[in-house]
Design a protein around this motif. Structure first.
Motif, PDB file in Angstrom:
ATOM      1  N   SER A   3      20.944  21.824  31.676  1.00 23.04           N
ATOM      2  CA  SER A   3      21.389  21.331  30.369  1.00 23.04           C
ATOM      3  C   SER A   3      22.409  22.302  29.818  1.00 23.04           C
ATOM      4  O   SER A   3      22.329  23.510  30.074  1.00 23.04           O
ATOM      5  CB  SER A   3      20.225  21.202  29.379  1.00 23.04           C
ATOM      6  OG  SER A   3      19.309  20.212  29.764  1.00 23.04           O
ATOM      7  N   ARG A  29      13.258  19.064  15.076  1.00 25.88           N
ATOM      8  CA  ARG A  29      11.875  19.450  15.393  1.00 25.88           C
ATOM      9  C   ARG A  29      11.395  20.620  14.524  1.00 25.88           C
ATOM     10  O   ARG A  29      10.222  20.952  14.540  1.00 25.88           O
ATOM     11  CB  ARG A  29      11.754  19.830  16.868  1.00 25.88           C
ATOM     12  CG  ARG A  29      12.151  18.727  17.843  1.00 25.88           C
ATOM     13  CD  ARG A  29      11.328  17.453  17.623  1.00 25.88           C
ATOM     14  NE  ARG A  29      11.621  16.464  18.635  1.00 25.88           N
ATOM     15  CZ  ARG A  29      10.937  16.342  19.773  1.00 25.88           C
ATOM     16  NH1 ARG A  29       9.916  17.137  20.004  1.00 25.88           N
ATOM     17  NH2 ARG A  29      11.279  15.426  20.642  1.00 25.88           N
ATOM     18  N   ILE A  41      22.036  15.396  20.762  1.00 28.72           N
ATOM     19  CA  ILE A  41      20.820  16.025  21.282  1.00 28.72           C
ATOM     20  C   ILE A  41      20.482  17.272  20.479  1.00 28.72           C
ATOM     21  O   ILE A  41      19.314  17.525  20.162  1.00 28.72           O
ATOM     22  CB  ILE A  41      20.977  16.366  22.780  1.00 28.72           C
ATOM     23  CG1 ILE A  41      21.178  15.083  23.593  1.00 28.72           C
ATOM     24  CG2 ILE A  41      19.746  17.110  23.286  1.00 28.72           C
ATOM     25  CD1 ILE A  41      21.445  15.323  25.060  1.00 28.72           C
ATOM     26  N   GLU A  90       9.226  19.311  26.910  1.00 21.03           N
ATOM     27  CA  GLU A  90       8.583  18.101  26.413  1.00 21.03           C
ATOM     28  C   GLU A  90       9.218  16.839  26.984  1.00 21.03           C
ATOM     29  O   GLU A  90       8.508  15.922  27.416  1.00 21.03           O
ATOM     30  CB  GLU A  90       8.656  18.075  24.885  1.00 21.03           C
ATOM     31  CG  GLU A  90       8.001  16.847  24.272  1.00 21.03           C
ATOM     32  CD  GLU A  90       8.234  16.763  22.783  1.00 21.03           C
ATOM     33  OE1 GLU A  90       7.323  17.138  22.036  1.00 21.03           O
ATOM     34  OE2 GLU A  90       9.333  16.327  22.377  1.00 21.03           O
ATOM     35  N   THR A  91      10.537  16.774  26.996  1.00 23.88           N
ATOM     36  CA  THR A  91      11.223  15.547  27.410  1.00 23.88           C
ATOM     37  C   THR A  91      11.337  15.413  28.927  1.00 23.88           C
ATOM     38  O   THR A  91      11.726  14.352  29.422  1.00 23.88           O
ATOM     39  CB  THR A  91      12.623  15.472  26.774  1.00 23.88           C
ATOM     40  OG1 THR A  91      13.371  16.647  27.112  1.00 23.88           O
ATOM     41  CG2 THR A  91      12.518  15.358  25.261  1.00 23.88           C
ATOM     42  N   ASN A  92      10.992  16.471  29.658  1.00 18.75           N
ATOM     43  CA  ASN A  92      11.007  16.409  31.122  1.00 18.75           C
ATOM     44  C   ASN A  92       9.628  16.705  31.704  1.00 18.75           C
ATOM     45  O   ASN A  92       9.511  17.254  32.808  1.00 18.75           O
ATOM     46  CB  ASN A  92      12.030  17.398  31.682  1.00 18.75           C
ATOM     47  CG  ASN A  92      13.455  17.009  31.359  1.00 18.75           C
ATOM     48  OD1 ASN A  92      14.092  16.252  32.087  1.00 18.75           O
ATOM     49  ND2 ASN A  92      13.958  17.522  30.243  1.00 18.75           N
ATOM     50  N   SER A  93       8.593  16.321  30.961  1.00 22.10           N
ATOM     51  CA  SER A  93       7.237  16.688  31.355  1.00 22.10           C
ATOM     52  C   SER A  93       6.765  15.985  32.625  1.00 22.10           C
ATOM     53  O   SER A  93       5.806  16.440  33.262  1.00 22.10           O
ATOM     54  CB  SER A  93       6.257  16.408  30.211  1.00 22.10           C
ATOM     55  OG  SER A  93       6.284  15.035  29.867  1.00 22.10           O
ATOM     56  N   TYR A 130      12.179  21.719  23.893  1.00 17.58           N
ATOM     57  CA  TYR A 130      12.602  20.312  23.939  1.00 17.58           C
ATOM     58  C   TYR A 130      12.722  19.840  25.381  1.00 17.58           C
ATOM     59  O   TYR A 130      12.295  18.735  25.725  1.00 17.58           O
ATOM     60  CB  TYR A 130      13.938  20.164  23.210  1.00 17.58           C
ATOM     61  CG  TYR A 130      14.459  18.746  23.158  1.00 17.58           C
ATOM     62  CD1 TYR A 130      13.996  17.842  22.193  1.00 17.58           C
ATOM     63  CD2 TYR A 130      15.432  18.306  24.050  1.00 17.58           C
ATOM     64  CE1 TYR A 130      14.477  16.540  22.136  1.00 17.58           C
ATOM     65  CE2 TYR A 130      15.917  17.004  24.009  1.00 17.58           C
ATOM     66  CZ  TYR A 130      15.446  16.130  23.050  1.00 17.58           C
ATOM     67  OH  TYR A 130      15.919  14.837  23.002  1.00 17.58           O
ATOM     68  N   GLU A 152      18.797  16.291  17.404  1.00 13.63           N
ATOM     69  CA  GLU A 152      17.410  15.905  17.684  1.00 13.63           C
ATOM     70  C   GLU A 152      16.535  17.148  17.864  1.00 13.63           C
ATOM     71  O   GLU A 152      15.409  17.204  17.360  1.00 13.63           O
ATOM     72  CB  GLU A 152      17.350  15.037  18.941  1.00 13.63           C
ATOM     73  CG  GLU A 152      15.949  14.733  19.443  1.00 13.63           C
ATOM     74  CD  GLU A 152      15.091  13.963  18.459  1.00 13.63           C
ATOM     75  OE1 GLU A 152      13.852  14.143  18.504  1.00 13.63           O
ATOM     76  OE2 GLU A 152      15.641  13.210  17.640  1.00 13.63           O
TER      77      GLU A 152
END
Length: 223
Positions: free
Chosen positions: A203, A12, A5, A59-62, A56, A8
């Motif tokens: 996280s 960005r 992660i 965005e990934t938990n929008s 991040y 990743e």
């Protein structure tokens, strides 16, 4: 999993192919290329990894944390990356920091959100613990989210920072806070923070020594 992660997240970030007269870094979030102008003369004018972690996450938990038409304030916005991403995700954003950082912050926010965001963000001075009721009156200021990335480090304003969280946070406000642990002071601040707020780690990235927390006022998390 942590390293995958983190890799990743770090992908960005990109850098200019050619050297220019202005130092900048590029990022890909919320379907946009974001260019952040930086300066090296103070802590608040560079992008720290905690900001990337928070962006991040947003965005990934929008879907779970839907920012569309929500009132968001970022404290210690620095270069403005988190505020920009929140704005691109549809929020009403107030990006705040010390007066000497507002020029660069305003430039980055405007450059990266104009004609791209549903709501144009605003940039406002906020010196932690100072004139809070005057500049952000409790009766008229309501924020759905308070966001903070790397606001706890070796500085003498931890009392003022906690006071600022307390002033801005209503019963239904959600705090999203990314934090890099460096010294024992960070642990002590977390302990003090938990006297006022319920804290949940959402996280954790041991390879970066960064944790991302969700917080609400005591007794409000389950409600």
């Amino acid at each position: 999993e942590d390293e995958q992660i983190v890799a990743e997240i770090m992908k960005r970030r990109f850098f200019p192919a050619l050297i220019s007269h202005k130092a900048w870094e590029g990022f890909h979030f919320a379907g946009h290329e974001i260019r952040i102008t930086e300066t090296t003369d103070c802590y608040g004018a560079v992008v720290w990894p905690s900001a990337l972690v928070l962006c991040y996450f947003l965005e990934t938990n929008s879907k779970k944390y839907n920012l569309v038409d929500k009132n968001v304030i970022e404290i210690g916005a620095g270069t403005g990356l988190v505020s920009i991403v929140a704005s691109l995700l549809g929020a009403f954003v107030t990006a705040t920091d010390l007066p000497e950082l507002l020029g660069n912050l305003q430039h980055n926010v405007l450059h990266n959100t104009k004609l791209k965001s549903k709501h144009q963000p605003c940039v406002k001075e906020l010196s932690w613990g100072i004139d809070l009721e005057k500049n952000f009156p409790r009766s008229s200021c309501h924020f759905d989210y308070i966001m903070a990335a790397d606001v706890v480090y070796h500085h003498p304003f931890l009392n003022e920072l906690l006071l600022t969280f307390d002033h801005l946070c209503k019963n239904d406000t959600v705090i999203l806070w990314a934090m890099k642990f460096r010294l024992e002071e960070e642990n002590q601040f977390v302990d003090r923070f938990q006297t006022l707020f319920d804290l949940e780690m959402v996280s954790n990235f041991p390879s970066l020594n960064i944790a991302l927390y969700k917080a609400m006022r005591k007794g409000r998390m389950k409600a």
